[in-house]
Design a protein around this motif. Structure first.
Motif, PDB file in Angstrom:
ATOM      1  N   ALA A  31       0.848  -1.190   0.000  1.00 17.49           N
ATOM      2  CA  ALA A  31       0.000   0.000   0.000  1.00 17.49           C
ATOM      3  C   ALA A  31       0.887   1.245   0.000  1.00 17.49           C
ATOM      4  N   THR A  33       1.769   5.286  -2.400  1.00 14.71           N
ATOM      5  CA  THR A  33       1.703   6.081  -3.625  1.00 14.71           C
ATOM      6  C   THR A  33       3.095   6.124  -4.218  1.00 14.71           C
ATOM      7  N   THR A  63      -9.059   3.885 -11.961  1.00 20.65           N
ATOM      8  CA  THR A  63      -8.840   2.683 -11.173  1.00 20.65           C
ATOM      9  C   THR A  63      -8.884   1.448 -12.064  1.00 20.65           C
ATOM     10  N   LYS A  81      -1.401   4.632  -7.033  1.00 19.02           N
ATOM     11  CA  LYS A  81      -1.792   4.476  -5.628  1.00 19.02           C
ATOM     12  C   LYS A  81      -2.369   3.075  -5.459  1.00 19.02           C
ATOM     13  N   SER A  83      -4.037   0.561  -2.221  1.00 16.24           N
ATOM     14  CA  SER A  83      -4.494   0.588  -0.827  1.00 16.24           C
ATOM     15  C   SER A  83      -4.247  -0.730  -0.111  1.00 16.24           C
ATOM     16  N   GLU A  84      -3.821  -1.759  -0.861  1.00 15.76           N
ATOM     17  CA  GLU A  84      -3.498  -3.070  -0.296  1.00 15.76           C
ATOM     18  C   GLU A  84      -2.441  -3.702  -1.193  1.00 15.76           C
TER      19      GLU A  84
END
Length: 93
Positions: A31, A33, A63, A81, A83-84
């Protein structure tokens, strides 16, 4: 020959290899950026997880989920980016 690559203080790791279709890397991102730069045309295939990407020349983030892909031309920079933990296959031309 398989090469090992580590970026962003170990948060992005990949294995590089050469196949009949050309050079590729298979990797995982933690996770975070990230900003990447390209030397060649790249096709980024998301294997598992989700990438939100700001492509060159775009003002909006898009996305991409598992099973989807996006392309970046040579000599460009782009932002990602995640997130996981997210895995990918990047193919170079």
């Amino acid at each position: 020959m398989i090469s090992s690559n580590t970026y962003f203080e170990g948060n992005v790791k990949s294995l590089g290899y050469q196949s009949a279709t050309g050079a590729s890397t298979l990797g995982v991102m933690e996770a975070g950026t990230y900003e990447f730069a390209t030397d060649k045309h790249e096709t980024m295939n998301v294997i598992e997880g989700t990438m939100t990407v700001l492509l060159p020349g775009s003002s909006s983030w898009e996305t991409y989920k598992a099973g989807e892909a996006y392309q970046i031309e040579a000599n460009k920079t782009f932002q990602v980016k995640v997130s996981e933990q997210t895995s990918y296959l990047c193919q170079y031309k």
